[in-house]
Design an enzyme around this catalytic site. Structure first.
Site, PDB file in Angstrom:
ATOM      1  N   LYS A 288      10.908  -1.518 -16.244  1.00 53.59           N
ATOM      2  CA  LYS A 288       9.542  -1.545 -15.929  1.00 53.59           C
ATOM      3  C   LYS A 288       8.818  -1.321 -17.337  1.00 53.59           C
ATOM      4  CE  LYS A 288       6.196  -0.282 -12.283  1.00 53.59           C
ATOM      5  NZ  LYS A 288       5.985   0.149 -11.034  1.00 53.59           N
ATOM      6  N   GLU A 377       5.413   4.371   5.311  1.00 52.04           N
ATOM      7  CA  GLU A 377       4.152   5.032   5.956  1.00 52.04           C
ATOM      8  C   GLU A 377       4.555   5.336   7.256  1.00 52.04           C
ATOM      9  OE1 GLU A 377       3.772   2.177   3.969  1.00 52.04           O
ATOM     10  OE2 GLU A 377       2.569   3.044   2.311  1.00 52.04           O
ATOM     11  N   ARG A 405      -0.324   0.982   8.413  1.00 50.59           N
ATOM     12  CA  ARG A 405       1.154   0.363   8.730  1.00 50.59           C
ATOM     13  C   ARG A 405       1.677   1.697   9.651  1.00 50.59           C
ATOM     14  NH1 ARG A 405       4.053  -2.510   4.488  1.00 50.59           N
ATOM     15  NH2 ARG A 405       2.872  -4.411   4.587  1.00 50.59           N
TER      16      ARG A 405
HETATM   17  C1  LIG Z   1       2.876  -0.304   2.177  1.00 45.12           C
HETATM   18  C2  LIG Z   1       2.178  -0.314   0.651  1.00 45.12           C
HETATM   19  N1  LIG Z   1       2.413   1.103   0.466  1.00 45.12           N
HETATM   20  C3  LIG Z   1       2.037   1.450  -0.885  1.00 45.12           C
HETATM   21  C4  LIG Z   1       1.864   0.616  -1.857  1.00 45.12           C
HETATM   22  C5  LIG Z   1       1.457   1.111  -3.168  1.00 45.12           C
HETATM   23  N2  LIG Z   1       2.395   0.376  -4.476  1.00 45.12           N
HETATM   24  C6  LIG Z   1       1.889  -0.232  -5.108  1.00 45.12           C
HETATM   25  S1  LIG Z   1       3.307  -1.039  -6.115  1.00 45.12           S
HETATM   26  C7  LIG Z   1       4.120   0.179  -5.505  1.00 45.12           C
HETATM   27  C8  LIG Z   1       5.636   0.262  -6.233  1.00 45.12           C
HETATM   28  C9  LIG Z   1       6.387  -0.879  -5.914  1.00 45.12           C
HETATM   29  O1  LIG Z   1       7.569  -0.687  -6.556  1.00 45.12           O
HETATM   30  P1  LIG Z   1       8.683  -1.811  -6.586  1.00 45.12           P
HETATM   31  O2  LIG Z   1       8.627  -2.729  -5.563  1.00 45.12           O
HETATM   32  O3  LIG Z   1       9.829  -1.199  -7.157  1.00 45.12           O
HETATM   33  O4  LIG Z   1       8.034  -2.624  -7.849  1.00 45.12           O
HETATM   34  P2  LIG Z   1       7.655  -2.127  -9.229  1.00 45.12           P
HETATM   35  O5  LIG Z   1       6.314  -1.723  -9.630  1.00 45.12           O
HETATM   36  O6  LIG Z   1       8.651  -1.294  -9.637  1.00 45.12           O
HETATM   37  O7  LIG Z   1       8.070  -3.421 -10.143  1.00 45.12           O
HETATM   38  C10 LIG Z   1       3.638   1.075  -4.525  1.00 45.12           C
HETATM   39  C11 LIG Z   1       4.365   2.132  -3.893  1.00 45.12           C
HETATM   40  C12 LIG Z   1       1.844  -0.819  -1.215  1.00 45.12           C
HETATM   41  N3  LIG Z   1       1.184  -1.656  -2.148  1.00 45.12           N
HETATM   42  N4  LIG Z   1       1.944  -1.039  -0.053  1.00 45.12           N
END
Ligand SMILES: Cc1ncc(C[n+]2csc(CCOP(=O)(O)OP(=O)(O)O)c2C)c(N)n1
Length: 633
Positions: A288, A377, A405
């Site tokens: 990342k 969630e 959710r």
């Molecule tokens: C249902 C939900 N909960 C929380 C979030 C907040 N959120 C946005 S990006 C993220 C992390 C995603 O991680 P990953 O899929 O590994 O992608 P990366 O950012 O590491 O590329 C979170 C928790 C969300 N978008 N949707």
């Protein structure tokens, strides 16, 4: 200038231009795409590290697959900036997340290349499976369906549900697991440990080499590809029988792990995978923030850093937001530590938002009683319910939008059983640049119809603290929601001694004639400004801070309805179902005949932009309300 003239990126107006490039041009394109993202996000803000991590993957996908005929579904979508830039939106990318500009997430209405609207996580595999089965039913055997999901998003139950279903469908589905070991904060859970294990295990790496040797011959072999695939499978299975693979056990063919920054390898691998039917998963290891040193080093900070100077890496402070006030999330984070240090029954829960909710303060100080459960969630709610059955006092902190959710869990697992779970709903109200998918405007309406629940919205930091204090004094009140907005409060010295609050009691903020404004939550501070402005003009109107939407303070409302002719309600939630609706119902049920005027979020999805632009669009900004008051005087 030199660089611009020779730019490859400037020649790519859609993926068909990309396909004209030689494979040897791709590294340069990746370099330019990365620089472009760095430049744009540094000046305009937005998500940062995630898109940098998938630059090579994005280029390879659009190079190998025939988009938009082939369908790429991005999970969450915060990593899709490269995709947007390569699919016709380079020249408007500076409007990303701005009012009336392009969205920060893929959006069907924005582009034919955006196959599915996102923002909330863990939907890509399910949506893509739906598309692949639709292709089967439509007898389109030419289409490829590719879901790109991060290891963070894979912790969401919906993703598991979709894998489980996909494994029996035998449709043409490729899941690309973009594994960077990060969610916004470091990823959590046993699956993360498992992915790390298979990424580092010698057995798997030996197997991988064997498999790739075989696969690399695929493209040259043409018609005999099938027999090669069978050999590949046999090789895989013999190893996998000894060391079972989670994805294989769900009937997926598992490939990888491979270096997700090796564009050459990605290109050839994706080409090969195109020839392999059925559900398959390609495990890519990425970093990342790749290519921007500071972002690689502090991945949480650079998830969405705000504006910054790209050369020095200095993150700018937005002067318009520079005040001595504290963010509500930090008031929550500091208060829960203060309370939990004294009350050993308090437990903190966050679904993957330790930094975003500031529960990280408790996770650092009292790790035994603070849990990051992953992007889950639904589980966060039911897990909290379980804790509450045993007399603990769970503070489950979920962004208002993400509690959507866990709605059934809230009703079925918590409210019916009247379990004492405290929901701290951050980012309630209009949220700004994340836009329609993230608005925290539905909570008042979706919570109000649930029996047994108490719904509160603090006017300021001190009320937030006192609500948190009050609710942990017992274990028998039942579900208790406290919703507060994104951003800062209004009081500098909010760390004053706690005071118990009366549940269900509102407060008269000012008295006047003819007109009373009833507000709930932080938006009441704007109403205070309005009444102060009017006072300067010699006009006095009433203002009531309702504080609790449920139970409604009937005594207070009767007094207000008797004294004032016009009642104006102001809320930063949907006009349907929230405070305004509750007041209308109260009025009708009690045969009051006052004229009621409601301000709130209209029956539309409110797109991205600054919070004040969105508020203006909704018509509950200071000017619009003042205008209405003056009309009524
Ligand atoms: C249902 C939900 N909960 C929380 C979030 C907040 N959120 C946005 S990006 C993220 C992390 C995603 O991680 P990953 O899929 O590994 O992608 P990366 O950012 O590491 O590329 C979170 C928790 C969300 N978008 N949707």
């Amino acid at each position: 200038m030199e660089h611009t003239r020779q730019s490859i990126l400037n020649t790519i107006n859609n993926p068909s231009d990309l396909k004209l490039l030689k494979k040897t041009d791709l590294p340069k394109l990746c370099f330019e795409l990365r620089e472009f993202i760095i430049d744009m996000v540094s000046k305009n803000g937005g998500h940062f590290g995630a898109s940098l991590g998938v630059v090579e993957l994005t280029v390879a996908l659009h190079y190998v697959f025939d988009t938009p005929h082939d369908l790429i579904v991005w999970d969450v979508g915060h990593q899709a900036y490269g995709h947007k830039i390569l699919t016709g939106r380079r020249d408007v990318f500076h409007t990303n997340r701005k009012y009336k500009g392009i969205s920060g997430f893929p959006k069907i209405s924005e582009s034919v290349y955006d196959t599915f609207g996102v923002g909330h996580s863990s939907t890509s595999i399910g949506a893509c499976l739906g598309m692949s089965i639709a292709s089967k039913i439509n007898q389109d055997t030419t289409k490829q369906h590719i879901a790109v999901i991060g290891d963070g998003a894979l912790t969401g139950g919906q993703a598991f549900e979709a894998l489980n279903h996909a494994g029996i469908e035998n449709s043409n589905l490729l899941v690309i697991l973009n594994d960077n070991c990060m969610s916004i904060d470091p990823n959590v859970g046993a699956l993360k440990d498992y992915l790390l294990k298979i990424s580092t295990s010698k057995t798997y790496n030996n197997m991988r080499n064997e498999v790739w040797d075989l696969l690399s011959s695929l493209s040259n072999i043409g018609d005999s590809a099938k027999s090669i695939v069978q050999k590949v499978e046999t090789a895989l299975k013999s190893v996998l029988l000894k060391h079972s693979n989670y994805f294989e056990s769900l009937n997926f063919r598992y490939f990888g792990p491979i270096d997700g920054h090796n564009i050459d390898l990605l290109e050839s691998t994706l080409k090969d995978l195109k020839e392999i039917p059925g559900p398959k998963i390609l495990h890519c290891l990425t970093t990342k923030g790749k290519g921007y040193n500071l972002a690689e080093k502090d991945q949480t900070k650079w998830h969405a850093p705000g504006l910054f100077d790209k050369d020095s890496g200095k993150i700018s402070v937005d002067n318009s937001k520079k005040t001595n006030y504290t963010k509500y999330q930090d008031v929550f984070g500091k208060t829960i530590v203060e309370l939990a240090e004294k009350n050993k029954k308090i437990v903190g829960i966050t679904p993957a938002m330790p930094s975003g909710s500031s529960l990280k303060f408790m996770m650092e100080k009292i790790p035994d009683r603070a849990f990051d459960v992953g992007i889950a969630e639904q589980h966060a709610v039911t897990f909290s319910a379980g804790l509450a059955t045993q007399g603990l006092i769970p503070f489950c902190n979920i962004y208002s939008t993400f509690l959507q959710r866990g709605y059934d869990q809230l009703i079925h697992d918590v409210a019916i059983q009247k379990l004492h779970v405290i929901f701290c709903l951050d980012r309630a109200g209009l949220v700004g640049e994340d836009g329609a998918t993230h608005q925290g405007v539905f909570d008042l309406a979706y919570l109000r119809c649930i029996p047994n629940i108490i719904i509160a919205a603090p006017l300021n930091e001190i009320e937030l603290r006192n609500l948190m204090y009050t609710v942990q004094l017992t274990t028998t009140v039942g579900p208790f929601a406290i919703r507060y907005p994104r951003g800062k409060g209004v009081i500098e010295n909010w760390q004053v001694p706690f005071e118990k609050m009366e549940i269900g009691q509102g407060e008269i903020m000012s008295k006047g004639e003819k007109i009373a404004i009833i507000s709930i939550g932080h938006i009441g501070n704007m109403v205070i400004e309005i009444t102060n402005t009017l006072k300067l003009e010699g006009i006095k109107i009433g203002h009531v801070n309702m504080r609790f939407l449920k139970p409604l303070d009937h005594n207070l409302l009767h007094t207000v309805f008797k004294k004032y002719k016009y009642i104006i309600t102001v809320e930063d939630g949907t006009i349907i179902g929230g405070l305004g609706s509750a007041i209308l119902e109260f009025s009708a049920d009690n045969q009051h005949h006052n004229k009621i005027i409601r301000f709130g979020v209209p029956d539309n999805f409110i797109e991205h932009g600054a919070q004040n632009e969105q508020q203006k669009e909704c018509g509950f900004d200071k000017t619009s309300i003042l205008k209405k008051v003056k009309e009524l005087l």
